[in-house]
Design a protein around this motif. Sequence first.
Motif, PDB file in Angstrom:
ATOM      1  N   TYR A  28      -3.248  11.527  -0.543  1.00  0.00           N
ATOM      2  CA  TYR A  28      -3.096  10.797   0.711  1.00  0.00           C
ATOM      3  C   TYR A  28      -2.962  11.750   1.896  1.00  0.00           C
ATOM      4  O   TYR A  28      -2.320  12.797   1.803  1.00  0.00           O
ATOM      5  N   LYS A  29      -3.563  11.358   3.012  1.00  0.00           N
ATOM      6  CA  LYS A  29      -3.567  12.203   4.206  1.00  0.00           C
ATOM      7  C   LYS A  29      -2.274  12.077   5.001  1.00  0.00           C
ATOM      8  O   LYS A  29      -1.900  12.990   5.742  1.00  0.00           O
ATOM      9  N   ASN A  30      -1.610  10.930   4.875  1.00  0.00           N
ATOM     10  CA  ASN A  30      -0.385  10.682   5.638  1.00  0.00           C
ATOM     11  C   ASN A  30       0.402   9.561   4.966  1.00  0.00           C
ATOM     12  O   ASN A  30      -0.130   8.836   4.104  1.00  0.00           O
ATOM     13  N   PRO A  31       1.675   9.364   5.341  1.00  0.00           N
ATOM     14  CA  PRO A  31       2.496   8.320   4.724  1.00  0.00           C
ATOM     15  C   PRO A  31       1.952   6.908   4.919  1.00  0.00           C
ATOM     16  O   PRO A  31       2.149   6.048   4.055  1.00  0.00           O
ATOM     17  N   ASN A  32       1.276   6.661   6.042  1.00  0.00           N
ATOM     18  CA  ASN A  32       0.735   5.329   6.281  1.00  0.00           C
ATOM     19  C   ASN A  32      -0.355   4.989   5.262  1.00  0.00           C
ATOM     20  O   ASN A  32      -0.446   3.854   4.770  1.00  0.00           O
ATOM     21  N   GLU A  33      -1.172   5.987   4.932  1.00  0.00           N
ATOM     22  CA  GLU A  33      -2.219   5.779   3.925  1.00  0.00           C
ATOM     23  C   GLU A  33      -1.588   5.497   2.563  1.00  0.00           C
ATOM     24  O   GLU A  33      -2.059   4.640   1.805  1.00  0.00           O
TER      25      GLU A  33
END
Length: 502
Positions: free
Chosen positions: A68-73
């Motif tokens: 994942y690229k970021n926590p939202n993803e």
Amino acid sequence: MILEVKGIRKCFGGVVALSDGNLVCRRGKITGLLGANGSGKSTISKIITGVYDADCGEINYNGKCVKYKNPNEARQAGIAMVFQNLSLIPDLTVWQNIVLGAEQKKGIGLDNKCAREISEEIISKLHPGLDINKKVNQLNPGEMQIVEIAKAISAEPKLLILDEPTAALEQAQVKNLFHYMRELANHGVSMIFTSHRMWEVMEICDDVIIFRNGENVASIDFHKEGKDAERIIGYITGDSKKTECEIENRQIAGETVLSIKGMNYGKHLRDISFELRKGEVLGIGGLAGQGQNELLLALAGAYPEMKCEAELKGRKIKLTKPVNAVRNSILLVPGDRQLEGLFLKDSVYKNTIFPKLALKRQPIFTPSKKYRKECEQIVKALSVKTHNIDTPVGTLSGGNQQKVVVGKWLTFDINVLLLADPAKGVDIGAKRDLYQYIVDMVKEKNTSVILYASDSEELIQYCDRVLIMYEGQLVETLEGCDINEDAIVSASMRVNRTTEVN
């Protein structure tokens, strides 16, 4: 199995945070992720949720290799995390923070009614009675932590990672959280739970994975192998040293070091009066948010408008400025080391010498050689793990940061040491080191200590007397055999107790 992490490595500059991180989490189970501060627990959790990129290794989630690229993803894929450092917006309400970033639409606007209903449902289970319309900046630390947890739960995750979620919670709040966690597990939600409180791990976890020095050193299935706290602690610390130091309950009859009469500060402190004796460890207990932190801050001179009569060794003093407290050697180890105790971008050395600037007589030129030697002695005495004293303190683990907060006062001739929850979020080994040093200082130098701890076990083990606070007042004194869990809880909740404070 919902999650399998293999061979994760992560370096920050020249520092190896993870050398060979492996982790497995089964569907509908609660897995404890344990280890000392700096062992790699938070790092591997942040790699799973996309906060950091791994240098190598792989993550398999729901049967697929993911990155994942970021926590939202990660959140959109069903992985939510409760971080140690809160991600709340102070000027927004409780319910607005809970749904922030995941608001549902109604026409061209937002469905605020639905958002309130979702928030109310979660909060009613975690903290019944908490007003969801309150702004976060009106909450105490425990309530803020509850909102942070509710925010993660509102995403309806398949995998929930909780990184030190109970550090700021009182025991009743922890029980509510555990009840909700078990309810989520029964509905198939998998959880990774990190805590430094062994009783919490024993109560809520199905199995544990233990990290030390950047790699996992043990995995224990409680259902197959049973629950053995000493075995777990041995894996965490890497040695068989006793995990707790001991101090006998003593009758302190020495001279009065500090006398406080009629201390008042708004609604937080009301007519506080007590005496602290030489060589005494005086505990401050009670439910969270009853004025304990405010009492220690007042003694440290944080409130200019605070009113009281204060005497130190029979001499009248004023506690209306921090500099007055420091010059009288009334020294505070604050509860929030990052906000109140350290300059995170500055070095261990600069953080250690900063308090000396409050002294009345300052040399024209800073005696750097002398101060550096003192700093190195403190680092050695407290076993602070750092490359050198010029290392930025913000790069140290939480336990080592806390040692620096304590250590900066050790070159002073201490009259009163104020400890505001000094072991909050600190691992078992670091907690042992901290308290052992404090206990030795009390015995060898006859130092007087005022200790507030959210964990009543610390009050029971280390204090000669415990003063219980309730709604800004001191309502009861516990001494000797009365310093036990039942008495502290009963007094904190005002259950049929009548003993007066003295």
